[in-house]
Design an enzyme around this catalytic site. Structure first.
Site, PDB file in Angstrom:
ATOM      1  N   GLU A  15       0.762  -1.267   0.099  1.00 44.27           N
ATOM      2  CA  GLU A  15      -0.146   0.247   0.063  1.00 44.27           C
ATOM      3  C   GLU A  15       0.891   1.218   0.010  1.00 44.27           C
ATOM      4  OE1 GLU A  15      -3.129  -0.493  -0.481  1.00 44.27           O
ATOM      5  OE2 GLU A  15      -3.169  -2.378  -0.106  1.00 44.27           O
ATOM      6  N   HIS A 155      -8.060  -3.423   0.473  1.00 45.80           N
ATOM      7  CA  HIS A 155      -7.017  -2.594   0.041  1.00 45.80           C
ATOM      8  C   HIS A 155      -6.069  -2.079   1.183  1.00 45.80           C
ATOM      9  CE1 HIS A 155      -9.233  -1.665  -3.688  1.00 45.80           C
ATOM     10  NE2 HIS A 155     -10.132  -1.556  -3.079  1.00 45.80           N
ATOM     11  N   ASP A 160      -5.131  -8.165   1.131  1.00 49.87           N
ATOM     12  CA  ASP A 160      -4.926  -8.228  -0.247  1.00 49.87           C
ATOM     13  C   ASP A 160      -3.941  -9.524  -0.614  1.00 49.87           C
ATOM     14  OD1 ASP A 160      -6.770  -6.140  -0.329  1.00 49.87           O
ATOM     15  OD2 ASP A 160      -5.304  -4.959  -1.302  1.00 49.87           O
TER      16      ASP A 160
END
Length: 178
Positions: A15, A155, A160
């Site tokens: 991320e 997310h 994920d």
């Protein structure tokens, strides 16, 4: 033969503070390693990007400046991640994005670039399951009814990566039957 015997594999996800590997920074990295004998290991870290995370990005992954304030910088976390993944094939969904950020971050901090094998589950699932309506991870999560629990937040790298591992399993099992 089991699909993981083709490994070892390290499924990873990042991320970030934005979409540009050059201008933005990693704020979270997570990985699940599955060795040839089926042994599963997990590694994850928030990363202090040394800058504010834009509000629009926080709205997507819900990682705030407060969450990363006391996290390690990439130089430390990146070294630990590379050690964790060493000797395996790196796997990501839309690997160009994650690998681009990883390589740029390794380069920026003076760490050796990843020179090992990589595998993209996006390309793999398109090959083994053509004609699906969407290949976004969240769409595949619904199509294949991937396992989830209440703590898994879309997310977020740690969630994920678990779904990407399931997609890898589905795709490699299908490829092995062909």
């Amino acid at each position: 033969m089991e699909w993981f015997e083709l490994g070892p594999f390290t499924v990873f996800d990042v991320e970030t503070t934005g979409m540009s590997p050059v201008n933005d920074r990693i704020v979270q990295i997570a990985a699940v390693r599955i060795d040839r004998d089926g042994t599963v290991s997990r590694w994850a870290s928030f990363i202090n990007p040394g800058r504010s995370i834009p509000a629009g990005v926080v709205a997507v992954h819900h990682i705030t400046d407060e969450l990363v304030a006391s996290a390690p910088v990439f130089a430390r976390a990146g070294r630990d991640f590379i050690e964790f993944a060493s000797g395996s094939t790196l796997v990501a969904h839309n690997a160009r994005f994650d690998l681009g950020f990883l390589q740029e971050s390794l380069n920026r901090t003076g760490l050796p670039l990843w020179k090992g094998k990589t595998l993209d589950t996006l390309r793999l699932i398109k090959t083994t399951h053509p004609h699906l309506p969407s290949y976004k991870l969240q769409s595949l999560r619904a199509i294949f009814q991937l396992e989830s629990d209440d703590s898994m937040q879309a997310h977020r790298a740690d969630a994920d990566v678990e779904w990407t591992l399931q997609i890898l399993s589905i795709a490699l099992k299908a490829a092995m039957k062909q």
